[in-house]
Design an enzyme around this catalytic site. Sequence first.
Site, PDB file in Angstrom:
ATOM      1  N   SER A  83      60.815 -31.827 101.827  1.00 25.38           N
ATOM      2  CA  SER A  83      59.744 -31.894 100.817  1.00 25.38           C
ATOM      3  C   SER A  83      60.098 -30.881  99.733  1.00 25.38           C
ATOM      4  CB  SER A  83      58.382 -31.521 101.432  1.00 25.38           C
ATOM      5  OG  SER A  83      58.348 -30.129 101.732  1.00 25.38           O
ATOM      6  N   TYR A 125      51.738 -39.645 113.284  1.00 28.46           N
ATOM      7  CA  TYR A 125      52.308 -40.351 112.137  1.00 28.46           C
ATOM      8  C   TYR A 125      53.505 -41.189 112.584  1.00 28.46           C
ATOM      9  CZ  TYR A 125      49.624 -37.149 109.095  1.00 28.46           C
ATOM     10  OH  TYR A 125      48.638 -36.433 108.446  1.00 28.46           O
ATOM     11  N   LYS A 142      62.015 -23.233  99.968  1.00 26.87           N
ATOM     12  CA  LYS A 142      62.503 -22.241 100.939  1.00 26.87           C
ATOM     13  C   LYS A 142      64.033 -22.216 100.972  1.00 26.87           C
ATOM     14  CE  LYS A 142      58.554 -20.983 102.935  1.00 26.87           C
ATOM     15  NZ  LYS A 142      58.040 -19.617 102.881  1.00 26.87           N
ATOM     16  N   TYR A 193      58.313 -28.486  98.975  1.00 25.57           N
ATOM     17  CA  TYR A 193      58.002 -27.185  99.583  1.00 25.57           C
ATOM     18  C   TYR A 193      59.190 -26.690 100.401  1.00 25.57           C
ATOM     19  CZ  TYR A 193      56.930 -24.281 103.560  1.00 25.57           C
ATOM     20  OH  TYR A 193      57.017 -23.321 104.535  1.00 25.57           O
ATOM     21  N   HIS A 194      59.671 -27.522 101.326  1.00 21.16           N
ATOM     22  CA  HIS A 194      60.769 -27.062 102.175  1.00 21.16           C
ATOM     23  C   HIS A 194      61.990 -26.684 101.318  1.00 21.16           C
ATOM     24  CE1 HIS A 194      58.484 -29.211 105.460  1.00 21.16           C
ATOM     25  NE2 HIS A 194      58.863 -28.134 106.111  1.00 21.16           N
ATOM     26  N   ARG A 226      52.517 -22.997 101.013  1.00 19.41           N
ATOM     27  CA  ARG A 226      53.246 -23.337 102.232  1.00 19.41           C
ATOM     28  C   ARG A 226      53.024 -24.750 102.773  1.00 19.41           C
ATOM     29  NH1 ARG A 226      50.102 -25.218 106.243  1.00 19.41           N
ATOM     30  NH2 ARG A 226      48.424 -23.850 106.952  1.00 19.41           N
ATOM     31  N   THR A 280      61.606 -21.366 106.839  1.00 16.33           N
ATOM     32  CA  THR A 280      61.046 -22.409 107.696  1.00 16.33           C
ATOM     33  C   THR A 280      62.169 -23.169 108.406  1.00 16.33           C
ATOM     34  OG1 THR A 280      59.795 -24.465 107.700  1.00 16.33           O
ATOM     35  CG2 THR A 280      60.920 -23.929 105.662  1.00 16.33           C
TER      36      THR A 280
HETATM   37  P1  NAD Z   1      48.788 -19.347 103.902  1.00  8.37           P
HETATM   38  O1  NAD Z   1      48.664 -20.309 102.779  1.00  8.37           O
HETATM   39  O2  NAD Z   1      47.685 -19.227 104.868  1.00  8.37           O
HETATM   40  O3  NAD Z   1      49.064 -17.877 103.316  1.00  8.37           O
HETATM   41  C1  NAD Z   1      49.897 -17.630 102.202  1.00  8.37           C
HETATM   42  C2  NAD Z   1      49.254 -16.502 101.418  1.00  8.37           C
HETATM   43  O4  NAD Z   1      50.104 -16.174 100.310  1.00  8.37           O
HETATM   44  C3  NAD Z   1      47.891 -16.891 100.849  1.00  8.37           C
HETATM   45  O5  NAD Z   1      46.923 -15.932 101.174  1.00  8.37           O
HETATM   46  C4  NAD Z   1      48.142 -16.975  99.344  1.00  8.37           C
HETATM   47  O6  NAD Z   1      47.001 -16.624  98.587  1.00  8.37           O
HETATM   48  C5  NAD Z   1      49.302 -16.009  99.163  1.00  8.37           C
HETATM   49  N1  NAD Z   1      50.146 -16.293  97.985  1.00  8.37           N
HETATM   50  C6  NAD Z   1      50.719 -17.474  97.660  1.00  8.37           C
HETATM   51  N2  NAD Z   1      51.385 -17.343  96.508  1.00  8.37           N
HETATM   52  C7  NAD Z   1      51.242 -16.055  96.097  1.00  8.37           C
HETATM   53  C8  NAD Z   1      51.693 -15.323  94.971  1.00  8.37           C
HETATM   54  N3  NAD Z   1      52.413 -15.898  93.998  1.00  8.37           N
HETATM   55  N4  NAD Z   1      51.356 -14.010  94.860  1.00  8.37           N
HETATM   56  C9  NAD Z   1      50.613 -13.411  95.831  1.00  8.37           C
HETATM   57  N5  NAD Z   1      50.141 -14.071  96.914  1.00  8.37           N
HETATM   58  C10 NAD Z   1      50.458 -15.381  97.054  1.00  8.37           C
HETATM   59  O7  NAD Z   1      50.170 -19.672 104.647  1.00  8.37           O
HETATM   60  P2  NAD Z   1      50.625 -19.252 106.106  1.00  8.37           P
HETATM   61  O8  NAD Z   1      50.409 -20.393 107.000  1.00  8.37           O
HETATM   62  O9  NAD Z   1      50.112 -17.925 106.433  1.00  8.37           O
HETATM   63  O10 NAD Z   1      52.199 -19.127 105.868  1.00  8.37           O
HETATM   64  C11 NAD Z   1      52.756 -17.884 105.496  1.00  8.37           C
HETATM   65  C12 NAD Z   1      54.249 -18.044 105.262  1.00  8.37           C
HETATM   66  O11 NAD Z   1      54.856 -18.475 106.469  1.00  8.37           O
HETATM   67  C13 NAD Z   1      54.602 -19.059 104.201  1.00  8.37           C
HETATM   68  O12 NAD Z   1      55.679 -18.581 103.434  1.00  8.37           O
HETATM   69  C14 NAD Z   1      54.999 -20.271 104.984  1.00  8.37           C
HETATM   70  O13 NAD Z   1      55.922 -21.035 104.280  1.00  8.37           O
HETATM   71  C15 NAD Z   1      55.588 -19.670 106.231  1.00  8.37           C
HETATM   72  N6  NAD Z   1      55.453 -20.548 107.402  1.00  8.37           N
HETATM   73  C16 NAD Z   1      54.223 -20.938 107.843  1.00  8.37           C
HETATM   74  C17 NAD Z   1      54.123 -21.778 108.950  1.00  8.37           C
HETATM   75  C18 NAD Z   1      52.797 -22.280 109.487  1.00  8.37           C
HETATM   76  O14 NAD Z   1      52.788 -23.119 110.415  1.00  8.37           O
HETATM   77  N7  NAD Z   1      51.668 -21.804 108.985  1.00  8.37           N
HETATM   78  C19 NAD Z   1      55.294 -22.192 109.604  1.00  8.37           C
HETATM   79  C20 NAD Z   1      56.525 -21.782 109.119  1.00  8.37           C
HETATM   80  C21 NAD Z   1      56.604 -20.949 108.016  1.00  8.37           C
HETATM   81  N1  USQ Z   2      52.216 -34.851 111.958  1.00  3.84           N
HETATM   82  C1  USQ Z   2      51.611 -35.915 112.598  1.00  3.84           C
HETATM   83  N2  USQ Z   2      50.265 -36.027 112.532  1.00  3.84           N
HETATM   84  C2  USQ Z   2      49.480 -35.121 111.873  1.00  3.84           C
HETATM   85  C3  USQ Z   2      50.090 -34.032 111.237  1.00  3.84           C
HETATM   86  C4  USQ Z   2      51.466 -33.932 111.292  1.00  3.84           C
HETATM   87  O1  USQ Z   2      52.277 -36.752 113.213  1.00  3.84           O
HETATM   88  O2  USQ Z   2      48.248 -35.288 111.864  1.00  3.84           O
HETATM   89  C5  USQ Z   2      53.671 -34.701 112.012  1.00  3.84           C
HETATM   90  C6  USQ Z   2      54.354 -34.673 110.662  1.00  3.84           C
HETATM   91  O3  USQ Z   2      54.632 -35.955 110.181  1.00  3.84           O
HETATM   92  C7  USQ Z   2      55.599 -33.855 110.950  1.00  3.84           C
HETATM   93  C8  USQ Z   2      55.174 -32.939 112.070  1.00  3.84           C
HETATM   94  O4  USQ Z   2      53.964 -33.464 112.613  1.00  3.84           O
HETATM   95  O5  USQ Z   2      56.614 -34.686 111.427  1.00  3.84           O
HETATM   96  C9  USQ Z   2      54.934 -31.520 111.618  1.00  3.84           C
HETATM   97  O6  USQ Z   2      53.995 -31.551 110.556  1.00  3.84           O
HETATM   98  P1  USQ Z   2      53.028 -30.306 110.273  1.00  3.84           P
HETATM   99  O7  USQ Z   2      52.034 -30.718 109.254  1.00  3.84           O
HETATM  100  O8  USQ Z   2      52.544 -29.745 111.539  1.00  3.84           O
HETATM  101  O9  USQ Z   2      54.049 -29.225 109.716  1.00  3.84           O
HETATM  102  P2  USQ Z   2      54.916 -29.198 108.393  1.00  3.84           P
HETATM  103  O10 USQ Z   2      54.425 -30.088 107.340  1.00  3.84           O
HETATM  104  O11 USQ Z   2      56.341 -29.368 108.795  1.00  3.84           O
HETATM  105  O12 USQ Z   2      54.670 -27.725 107.855  1.00  3.84           O
HETATM  106  C10 USQ Z   2      54.253 -26.651 108.685  1.00  3.84           C
HETATM  107  C11 USQ Z   2      53.762 -25.546 107.765  1.00  3.84           C
HETATM  108  C12 USQ Z   2      54.916 -25.073 106.888  1.00  3.84           C
HETATM  109  C13 USQ Z   2      56.102 -24.694 107.761  1.00  3.84           C
HETATM  110  C14 USQ Z   2      56.493 -25.815 108.698  1.00  3.84           C
HETATM  111  C15 USQ Z   2      57.520 -25.389 109.713  1.00  3.84           C
HETATM  112  O13 USQ Z   2      52.703 -26.024 106.948  1.00  3.84           O
HETATM  113  O14 USQ Z   2      54.500 -23.964 106.118  1.00  3.84           O
HETATM  114  O15 USQ Z   2      57.190 -24.374 106.936  1.00  3.84           O
HETATM  115  O16 USQ Z   2      55.333 -26.208 109.476  1.00  3.84           O
HETATM  116  S1  USQ Z   2      58.696 -26.669 110.034  1.00  3.84           S
HETATM  117  O17 USQ Z   2      57.952 -27.872 110.421  1.00  3.84           O
HETATM  118  O18 USQ Z   2      59.529 -26.212 111.099  1.00  3.84           O
HETATM  119  O19 USQ Z   2      59.404 -26.889 108.812  1.00  3.84           O
END
Ligand code: NAD
Ligand code: USQ
Length: 480
Positions: A176, A252, A182, A178-179, A97, A141
């Site tokens: 990215s 940033y 999704k 990653y994004h 993620r 996301t």
């Molecule tokens: P995280 O990395 O803490 O948790 C993800 C979990 O999925 C981990 O425990 C990992 O081991 C498991 N995993 C990954 N690939 C796997 C696979 N192939 N098989 C089985 N398990 C697997 O991430 P998180 O912050 O809890 O995010 C969870 C979900 O929510 C993600 O899909 C992420 O994209 C989404 N999300 C997170 C945020 C955020 O701010 N944390 C924001 C928006 C969306």
């Molecule tokens: N940023 C800073 N300084 C920092 C860290 C981040 O300015 O020290 C900025 C980044 O450049 C970005 C924004 O804050 O513009 C958000 O960055 P982030 O690291 O908080 O979040 P992001 O990389 O977008 O990813 C996180 C989660 C991801 C989820 C996403 C939701 O890791 O799993 O999908 O938030 S969203 O942002 O809505 O796409």
Amino acid sequence: MIIGGDGYCGWATALHLSARGYRVAIVDNLCRRGFDASLGLETLTPIASIHERVRTWGEVSGKHVELMVGDVCDWEFLSQVFTAFRPEAVVHFGEQRSAPYSMIDRARAAFTQSNNVLGTLNVLYAIKELAPGAHLVKLGTMGEYGTPNIDIEEGYITITHNGRTDTLPYPKQGGSFYHLSKVHDSHNIHFAARAWGLAATDLNQGVVYGVRTEETVAHPALINRYDYDGIFGTALNRFVVQAAVGHPLTVYGKGGQTRGFLDIRDTVRCIQIAVDNAAAPGEMRVFNQFTEQFSVNELAAIVGAEGKKMGLDVRVQSVPNPRVEAEEHYYNAKCTKLRDLGLEPHLLSGARRAAAARTRAAPAPPPAPSRHPVLTPAPPAPDSLLCRRPRRLAARVCAALQGPRAAGADQAGGELEGVGRRARQHDERGGRGALSGRAARRARAHAGLRRGTSQAGIFGFSFVCVARFCQSTVAQPGAA
Ligand code: NAD
Ligand code: USQ
């Protein structure tokens, strides 16, 4: 079935649902713990093994959570767990993620997309073949939409073009690899809904902050992870840690980047709402899952103001942006559907108003006793739970705050591209690699935060956590 149930959102959700009487199985291959190990990263809050977590939850709550350790990309494993558990709802968090992680190098970009896209494809097939009728709740996301110069709708937009009108998936511009994984997931889910009649909810979640939920503070072995490094740490969580250790907040670039944010206590509630109100067969419903939007500069200002109330001198530093993204842009995203279904959000703006009102009125009443349906006795005080890590080197915290290079990403594998190169430039332009003497003095001065202020301010949980951490370091002169 909670796929990714050992992760930040997944663990909190698994306990939230289990506490409320849902039969829960966690499926996770623990790869996230592997990323931390390979990159030299560590959650600020020490987390127990998944086996210990599940065992402890059983002891604390009397509820059993099933644990199935394996990879959803492994069809044989996935089909076995679907056959054994027969889920009625599948909540899919199990992906790589981090946007910065996906941009480190080719190998990690390829891993991110194959893990996420093929894992989700397997889940779609598992539902079709082994649990038809199960509702898929998939974590997408907000970043799928990018930052268009028009309002962001919830998943679909009605367009009139050359005199004809249709409602179509909202255009996607992931920022990215990653994004973009999704985005690919969303298209595959949409197709599966149309082709097979699958019922799906795609939750386009914003950036999550916070660490405590009612269940995860019930016992030290249940505590959730809290990432603050430059790869997995998200903006607000990082800023809180930076403020607490006296590190400048790393905005940033221009800091006008605007995103949707939500408290982890709302994440777990949103998932419950989605599970309780299933999509119809053949429907891919999209909810934008966030509660407030802020620019990075606004976040830094909020953290600065809250830190000031706690006696911290919070500085903000604009650092070269390691990402390719718009730094000043229009952003207005809708997020009404979850509220229409009953979400009552925890708001930073509300907390700010409440904090201001408290200072004008009488002293705050003691926190309400837990209304938790299964946890007895009430959870112990949070500051005794979050920071039991003794005598860590403060340099480690600060190195992780600096970003991928200082966190050891380049030693771990290959030449960094983009993120790493710019982080390196940042380091060379004066980023500090360790807690300075000034920061250490500041930490000592604020060590008093560690007791009695755990509820103070909207970020109290993290300030206390980090302040205690610093205090334990300061207690050992020369440790840093
Ligand atoms: P995280 O990395 O803490 O948790 C993800 C979990 O999925 C981990 O425990 C990992 O081991 C498991 N995993 C990954 N690939 C796997 C696979 N192939 N098989 C089985 N398990 C697997 O991430 P998180 O912050 O809890 O995010 C969870 C979900 O929510 C993600 O899909 C992420 O994209 C989404 N999300 C997170 C945020 C955020 O701010 N944390 C924001 C928006 C969306
Ligand atoms: N940023 C800073 N300084 C920092 C860290 C981040 O300015 O020290 C900025 C980044 O450049 C970005 C924004 O804050 O513009 C958000 O960055 P982030 O690291 O908080 O979040 P992001 O990389 O977008 O990813 C996180 C989660 C991801 C989820 C996403 C939701 O890791 O799993 O999908 O938030 S969203 O942002 O809505 O796409």
